[in-house]
Write a protein that holds these residues in place. Structure first.
Motif, mmCIF file in Angstrom:
data_model
loop_
_atom_site.group_PDB
_atom_site.id
_atom_site.type_symbol
_atom_site.label_atom_id
_atom_site.label_comp_id
_atom_site.label_asym_id
_atom_site.label_seq_id
_atom_site.Cartn_x
_atom_site.Cartn_y
_atom_site.Cartn_z
ATOM 1 N N UNK B 157 12.333 3.002 26.105
ATOM 2 C CA UNK B 157 13.709 2.775 25.656
ATOM 3 C C UNK B 157 14.625 2.691 26.866
ATOM 4 N N UNK B 158 15.194 1.524 27.107
ATOM 5 C CA UNK B 158 16.088 1.298 28.255
ATOM 6 C C UNK B 158 15.541 1.974 29.508
ATOM 7 N N UNK B 159 14.358 1.569 29.945
ATOM 8 C CA UNK B 159 13.709 2.342 31.001
ATOM 9 C C UNK B 159 14.451 2.333 32.338
ATOM 10 N N UNK B 160 15.292 1.341 32.570
ATOM 11 C CA UNK B 160 15.925 1.256 33.885
ATOM 12 C C UNK B 160 17.423 1.501 33.819
ATOM 13 N N UNK B 161 17.867 2.050 32.701
ATOM 14 C CA UNK B 161 19.299 2.216 32.514
ATOM 15 C C UNK B 161 19.919 3.271 33.404
ATOM 16 N N UNK B 162 19.149 4.328 33.718
ATOM 17 C CA UNK B 162 19.773 5.492 34.339
ATOM 18 C C UNK B 162 19.626 5.552 35.853
ATOM 19 N N UNK B 163 19.114 4.477 36.467
ATOM 20 C CA UNK B 163 18.968 4.531 37.924
ATOM 21 C C UNK B 163 19.843 3.460 38.581
ATOM 22 N N UNK B 164 20.119 3.630 39.872
ATOM 23 C CA UNK B 164 21.031 2.678 40.517
ATOM 24 C C UNK B 164 20.338 1.342 40.788
ATOM 25 N N UNK B 165 21.134 0.356 41.159
ATOM 26 C CA UNK B 165 20.681 -1.030 41.156
ATOM 27 C C UNK B 165 19.439 -1.278 42.013
ATOM 28 N N UNK B 166 19.381 -0.664 43.177
ATOM 29 C CA UNK B 166 18.271 -0.951 44.090
ATOM 30 C C UNK B 166 16.967 -0.375 43.533
ATOM 31 N N UNK B 167 17.026 0.884 43.078
ATOM 32 C CA UNK B 167 15.846 1.535 42.485
ATOM 33 C C UNK B 167 15.422 0.743 41.254
ATOM 34 N N UNK B 168 16.408 0.233 40.510
ATOM 35 C CA UNK B 168 16.106 -0.500 39.290
ATOM 36 C C UNK B 168 15.208 -1.697 39.606
ATOM 37 N N UNK B 169 15.566 -2.417 40.674
ATOM 38 C CA UNK B 169 14.766 -3.576 41.069
ATOM 39 C C UNK B 169 13.348 -3.144 41.414
ATOM 40 N N UNK B 170 13.222 -2.036 42.151
ATOM 41 C CA UNK B 170 11.891 -1.547 42.526
ATOM 42 C C UNK B 170 11.084 -1.175 41.288
ATOM 43 N N UNK B 171 11.752 -0.489 40.355
ATOM 44 C CA UNK B 171 11.052 -0.048 39.151
ATOM 45 C C UNK B 171 10.592 -1.232 38.310
ATOM 46 N N UNK B 172 11.405 -2.278 38.274
ATOM 47 C CA UNK B 172 11.008 -3.481 37.539
ATOM 48 C C UNK B 172 9.727 -4.053 38.100
ATOM 49 N N UNK B 173 9.720 -4.261 39.423
ATOM 50 C CA UNK B 173 8.531 -4.815 40.072
ATOM 51 C C UNK B 173 7.338 -3.923 39.796
ATOM 52 N N UNK B 174 7.608 -2.610 39.891
ATOM 53 C CA UNK B 174 6.549 -1.634 39.748
ATOM 54 C C UNK B 174 5.989 -1.654 38.322
ATOM 55 N N UNK B 175 6.879 -1.787 37.337
ATOM 56 C CA UNK B 175 6.423 -1.823 35.948
ATOM 57 C C UNK B 175 5.527 -3.035 35.699
ATOM 58 N N UNK B 176 5.919 -4.168 36.290
ATOM 59 C CA UNK B 176 5.112 -5.372 36.112
ATOM 60 C C UNK B 176 3.733 -5.175 36.727
ATOM 61 N N UNK B 177 3.694 -4.615 37.926
ATOM 62 C CA UNK B 177 2.403 -4.378 38.596
ATOM 63 C C UNK B 177 1.561 -3.392 37.799
ATOM 64 N N UNK B 178 2.229 -2.312 37.348
ATOM 65 C CA UNK B 178 1.555 -1.288 36.557
ATOM 66 C C UNK B 178 0.923 -1.900 35.306
ATOM 67 N N UNK B 179 1.698 -2.771 34.681
ATOM 68 C CA UNK B 179 1.209 -3.400 33.464
ATOM 69 C C UNK B 179 0.026 -4.315 33.766
ATOM 70 N N UNK B 180 0.098 -5.044 34.898
ATOM 71 C CA UNK B 180 -1.008 -5.913 35.287
ATOM 72 C C UNK B 180 -2.280 -5.103 35.493
#
Lengths: 282, 366
Positions: B157-180
């Motif tokens: 649920x809104x996994x990247x809502x509570x972190x700042x913009x730079x971390x958010x970008x990292x987490x996005x990339x990381x989630x995609x890799x994790x999912x792969x």
């Protein structure tokens, strides 16, 4: 001063600048205040007691009657504080978690034992639990003697210590994130496990805070107990009072010193437990 | 099929938070539920998890109807917006919580916790308490805890809502890799269209409890099913035109009338990148003044004002901007390369759109 750091003002000594000024003043006032109210009276107590020899002290503080009074005092205080810890947790839970008509009235009632003169509380309880009282007339035929029995002391101490656990727990309970319980549920936890392993550990530091306050209050209680306590088991405060009436000041002091040291040790123990329970916050 | 919703509705009193929604999520897919806040997407996620009961309809996980299966036995991993870590437990105990309930033997449990700590870049933090971690680390602990018991579905649920913009970008990339790497079926909720486009393989778009479109990011961007999707995904110039003398017209701008009767209204939309700008005031069809230039990094956003005061937004690359030698206040010309008819009169669409532009209602950058 050659090559030293430049000082703030010419001729003035360098001064540290704090964001919050007045540390020295406020600390001074605090120490003076505590000194007059707490340290000097305690010091006088020890000084007076130290006038006695060891043998005399042990005789006064260790007499069978004195030992019995310590057992009654600390035994009933611990029992009462434990009852309050459990029931107070339950009450705080009900008051915070549920919305029902009369909740505010109930919430206000919790403070009642604070506002009532303790002697009034003791008298009322004694009447209620007496053989002909509203509750006593049902309980005594079942063999449960409360008024003028050791159980009466516990009831009185439970009464006067009621608000502590409830009031220390309420803000923490209000802070508990509902999502945490849902998270436990998604991981397969039932209600009992969620309460026992997720919620209770969060509450434990505050339960212990309330417990130690109720315990301290119960150890020091006098006014309500004297009306409901039986003749044969007296609390230490009562014994001190009898000693004073007999002009045995040294004997009274000796018991008082034992009470002081024992209370201090007990509260220190509870504080240690509280520190352990709140280790996750440091 | 990993998750399937069939005509699922959720009503709170008279309000339908979710209104007859059906969609499917395939095995190992990474799907975003996207929509404005209050659109019902979080309610859908919570119904899949079993935290909310649907008023009507069926929810199937791996072909089995789970409506009556309590949340504890749905075998889903759920990551909450505020992480909801157990603050009295260490990181390792948080991750092991679900394993203990499932009665994993302690050796396997420890191995699984170690594996997840390593996988999530949390080595050496197992003994820490949650409050001693950074926001990004907490997020990863929350995901590790949800994944530990090997759930069949991971919901966020809104996994990247509570972190700042730079971390958010990292987490996005990381989630995609994790999912792969783990290829666990994953559904996440977001209100950020950019995030959905970037992370998800398919997007499910909600608005006011209704499903608007399901499709790959490129499909919903290039072939929006309706006006809501067209306007919600990306940035859109919207014009309200009226048919006069065989052409749809708004001030000096004209478009073909597409068989709409004389006097009727027509609403069209076009992406900012479809607006071609020239420094030569005569090269293109319409004249305008370059009122503002916004620097967006690799892109420049231009705000053009026609002589009659209409505002049109354009987007060109920085290179093109430099090549054209544009500056604020220049007289330019432009034309619209591609556009889309959003609505005709009588289509029953709301008349609330005014004649001026409606671009950029949401995030910039696409």
């Amino acid at each position: 001063m050659n090559g030293g750091k430049p000082s703030g003002k010419p001729g003035g000594r360098p001064r540290s600048r704090r964001v919050l000024p007045g540390f020295g003043l406020t600390l001074g006032v605090t120490l003076g205040y505590l000194g007059v109210l707490v340290l000097i009276p305690l010091g006088a107590l020890f000084l007076k007691a130290s006038g006695m020899g060891w043998a005399e002290f042990l005789k006064a503080a260790g007499s069978p009657r004195a030992m019995a009074s310590y057992r009654v005092t600390f035994g009933s205080a611990l029992l009462a504080a434990s009852v309050n810890a459990v029931m107070g947790t339950l009450m705080a839970w009900v008051l915070v978690r549920y919305r029902f008509p009369g909740r505010r009235v109930l919430d206000a009632l919790v403070d009642f034992p604070f506002a009532l003169p303790t002697a009034v509380g003791g008298l009322t309880l004694a009447n209620l639990f007496a053989a002909k009282g509203w509750l006593g007339r049902w309980l005594e035929p079942m063999g449960w003697k409360v008024a003028y029995a050791p159980a009466g002391i516990v009831v009185a101490l439970v009464f006067i210590g009621l608000p502590f656990v409830v009031r220390s727990l309420q803000p923490v309970l209000e802070d508990i994130d509902h999502e945490v319980e849902e998270a436990a549920a998604t991981l397969g936890a039932g209600r009992l496990r969620t309460f026992g392993q997720v919620i209770l550990p969060t509450l434990l530091p505050s339960i212990l805070t309330g417990f130690s306050l109720a315990l301290a209050r119960a150890i020091g209680e006098y006014g309500s107990v004297i009306f409901i306590a039986p003749k044969e088991s007296e609390i230490a405060s009562q014994l001190i009072w009898y000693r004073l009436e007999e002009y045995d000041y040294a004997g009274a002091m000796a018991i008082a010193v034992v009470m002081l040291v024992a209370s201090f040790a007990l509260l220190a123990g509870v504080n240690l437990a509280e520190r352990w329970a709140s280790r996750f916050q440091r | 099929m990993s998750i399937e919703l069939k005509d699922v509705s959720k009503r709170f009193g008279p309000v339908a938070a979710v209104d007859r929604v059906s969609f499917q999520v395939g095995d190992g897919e990474l799907v975003a539920l996207l929509g404005p806040s209050g659109g019902g997407k979080t309610t859908v996620l919570r119904m899949i998890a079993g935290l909310e009961e649907p008023t009507e309809g069926d929810i199937l996980v791996r072909g089995q109807r789970v409506n009556d299966v309590p949340v504890q036995r749905r075998n889903i991993g759920f990551v909450f917006q505020g992480y909801a870590l157990f603050k009295t437990m260490s990181v390792a105990d948080n991750i092991a919580f679900g394993l203990k309930i499932k009665k994993w033997p302690s050796a396997e449990r420890e191995a699984r916790v170690e594996e997840l700590l390593r996988l999530f870049g949390l080595e050496g933090l197992g003994r820490r308490f949650p409050h001693q971690l950074s926001g990004g680390q907490r997020q990863r602990v929350a995901i590790a805890r949800a994944l530990a018991p090997r759930p069949s579905v991971l919901l966020l649920d809104e996994p990247f809502g509570a972190v700042d913009a730079k971390i958010r970008q990292e987490l996005r990339d990381w989630l995609v890799r994790m999912h792969d790497e783990l290829s666990v079926t994953t559904v996440f909720v977001t209100h950020d269209q950019e995030e959905a486009m970037e992370v998800a393989s398919r997007i499910v778009i909600f608005s006011r409890g209704r499903l608007e479109q399901v499709g790959a990011p490129r499909v919903v961007y290039e072939e929006p099913a309706n006006e809501f999707v067209a306007r919600f995904i990306g940035v859109l110039n919207v014009l309200e035109l009226r048919v006069e003398g065989g052409v749809a017209r708004l001030n000096e701008l004209t478009f073909p009338a597409h068989g709409v009767a004389e006097g009727q209204g027509l609403r069209i939309g076009f992406r900012p990148y479809a607006v071609q700008v020239s420094r030569n005031p005569r090269e293109h069809r319409y004249r305008a003044t370059l009122r503002h230039v916004y620097f967006l990094g690799v892109l420049m956003r231009l705000e053009l004002a026609t002589p009659s005061g209409l505002v049109v937004r354009s987007r060109i690359t920085k290179d093109e901007f430099t090549r054209l030698g544009l500056a604020e206040g220049d007289e330019v010309s432009f034309h619209v390369r591609e556009y889309r008819v959003l609505a005709r009169d009588g289509d029953g669409l709301g008349p609330e759109v005014s004649a001026v532009h409606h671009a950029g209602t949401l995030g910039e950058g696409i």
